[in-house]
Design an enzyme around this catalytic site. Structure first.
Site, PDB file in Angstrom:
ATOM      1  N   VAL A 132       0.829  -1.215   0.000  1.00 28.56           N
ATOM      2  CA  VAL A 132       0.000   0.000   0.000  1.00 28.56           C
ATOM      3  C   VAL A 132       0.862   1.263   0.000  1.00 28.56           C
ATOM      4  CG1 VAL A 132      -1.881   1.210   1.168  1.00 28.56           C
ATOM      5  CG2 VAL A 132      -1.825  -1.287   1.203  1.00 28.56           C
ATOM      6  N   LYS A 192     -13.520  -5.840   9.554  1.00 26.25           N
ATOM      7  CA  LYS A 192     -14.143  -4.849   8.662  1.00 26.25           C
ATOM      8  C   LYS A 192     -15.623  -4.677   8.989  1.00 26.25           C
ATOM      9  CE  LYS A 192     -10.824  -5.655   4.963  1.00 26.25           C
ATOM     10  NZ  LYS A 192     -10.517  -6.515   3.818  1.00 26.25           N
TER      11      LYS A 192
END
Ligand code: NAP
Ligand code: HSE
Length: 431
Positions: A15, A205
């Protein structure tokens, strides 16, 4: 133009590298959107000697203090992953008055309350769009665009690795280990892929999404979790034959008992919108009282999609800095709702059993189910496996508690050799 806004980047892996690439390739675009210049001044890594797929003129450091104590650095972007030391570094940054952007669901799901309190106390931003759904905008839509709604349900496919694996297993009939290795090679999987295949990544999540959707703090411990390690090619084949697709679903619903939050594989009808979500794509389906149904779809993992969300957060913070505002939208958990026990949740179930192939066996199995108030929607005898008959059952809607009891009774029956699979069916047509 005003003074350059400096950023400290913690992590230069999948990332972090993507963030550096976007900041370089879309630089003038980004600066126009912000109305000022922004640059990555320092990057923290573990091993500065490691070969990287990206170049940067930022200073590479291995000491967090050199970033947190740098008065020029106003935004710290945490893309290291893991709980510790990431959580400590975020806290140090917030307490030093730095705005923070993170992609780290482990930290947000577990320490959200503490971190938001620190952001509020220090009057800084704490943004985490990439923590759920990779490149898909979902945190900001729930917190801002859908803020007028009472949300009833959030249901989605929120783990790219497992969706990639289930898609490959189904479409190419590849085995579990082979497809997991592919997902790892593509940079989708977590450092420890147990988090993906065990359902924990999706659970973190959905804990984050449920906290925002229902304005109450939901943590990993509140989520009922089943991963995909028990899913075999045989179950995938039966799903296809019966008109279903197997997906790892993350579900948060408000019911009469409280907030019901769970992650598990499920058979969903091949015609359901989530059934068409394949490969690394994620989708999150939201039902609100005013908006009705809304679905968010896109790439749920990978270098550039995730970096897209992280960089958008950097842009948002930079805009706040330019306009002299901060900590506008922090913790929205202003209620304290109960968590519904999984035993009370209800759904139809698919079961695959190996049983003795002789008269009366099906009747005995049906009566074991009946004793636990489990009605059978369909029973199909499929094939012979090692001298036993394989049968596939779909039940009507039943509570998790009753289903568990029925399975326990089946496992104790002499005519049942094995209960091979028990998978929920998310289908409104079976009532
Ligand atoms: P990654 O490829 O493993 O990169 C981690 C980076 O952090 C590496 O550069 C590593 O340094 C550095 N790092 C780790 N621990 C460190 C420490 N103690 N001190 C200094 N540097 C340290 O991870 P990633 O895939 O980019 O994921 C980063 C975060 O984004 C995670 O929270 C992940 O859950 C989240 N995320 C990832 C994706 C995805 O598709 N990958 C999608 C959404 C969210 P070295 O390079 O020197 O080892
Ligand atoms: N391992 C995660 C996934 C990365 O596969 O979805 C994105 O959070």
């Amino acid at each position: 133009m005003s003074k350059t806004i400096s950023v400290g980047l913690l992590g230069m892996g999948t990332v972090g590298s993507g963030v550096l690439k976007i900041m370089a390739s879309n630089c003038s675009n980004i600066e126009q959107k912000i109305g000022g210049s922004v640059k990555i001044k320092k990057v923290l890594v573990r091993n500065p000697q490691k070969a990287r797929g990206v170049t940067t003129d930022a200073e590479i450091v291995t000491d967090i203090a050199s970033i947190v104590n740098d008065p020029e650095v106003q935004i710290i972007v945490e893309v290291m992953g893991g709980e510790l030391p990431a959580k400590d570094y975020i806290l140090q940054a917030l307490n030093a008055g730095k705005h923070v952007v993170t992609a780290n669901k482990d930290v947000v799901a577990k320490y959200g309350r503490e971190l938001f309190a620190a952001a509020e106390a220090n009057r800084v931003d704490l943004l985490f769009e990439a923590s759920v759904g990779g490149g898909i905008p979902i945190i900001r839509p729930l917190k801002q665009c859908l803020a007028a709604n009472r949300i009833h349900e959030v249901m989605g496919i929120v783990n790219g690795t497992t969706n990639y694996m289930l898609t490959k297993m189904s479409k190419e009939r590849l085995e579990f280990d082979e497809v997991l290795a592919e997902a790892q090679a593509k940079g989708y999987a977590e450092a420890d892929p147990t988090a993906d295949v065990g359902g924990f990544d999706a659970a973190r999540k959905i804990a984050i999404l449920a906290s925002i959707a229902f304005n109450t703090r939901v943590t990993l411990d509140d989520v009922y979790i089943e991963g995909i390690t028990g899913i075999s090619l045989q179950d995938i084949d039966y799903a296809t034959e019966l008109g279903y697709v197997v997906k790892l679903l993350a579900i948060a619903k408000e019911d009469q008992y409280g907030v019901n939050v769970r992650v598990h594989p499920a058979f969903i009808a091949a015609s359901h919108p989530l059934a068409a979500v394949n490969d690394v794509f994620n989708a999150i389906y939201v039902k609100g009282d005013a908006v009705g149904e809304a679905m968010f779809y896109g790439r749920g993992a990978g270098e550039m999609p995730t970096a897209s969300a992280v960089t958008a957060d950097i842009i948002d913070v930079a805009r706040d800095i330019r306009h002299g505002v901060s900590s506008r939208i922090l913790c929205t958990c202003y209620e304290d709702k109960a968590i519904t026990s999984v035993d009370k949740t209800e759904s139809p179930y698919y079961l695959r059993l190996l049983v003795e192939d002789k008269p009366g066996v099906l009747a005995a199995i049906a009566s074991a189910f009946g004793a636990q108030q489990v009605s059978l929607h369909s029973v199909i005898q499929k094939r012979k496996v090692g001298g036993f008959a394989e049968i596939v059952l779909i039940t009507y809607r039943v509570s998790h508690a009753n289903l568990k009891l029925a399975v326990k009774i089946l496992e104790g029956m002499s005519v049942v050799s094995k209960v091979s699979s028990v998978i929920r069916v998310e289908a409104e047509e079976i009532d």
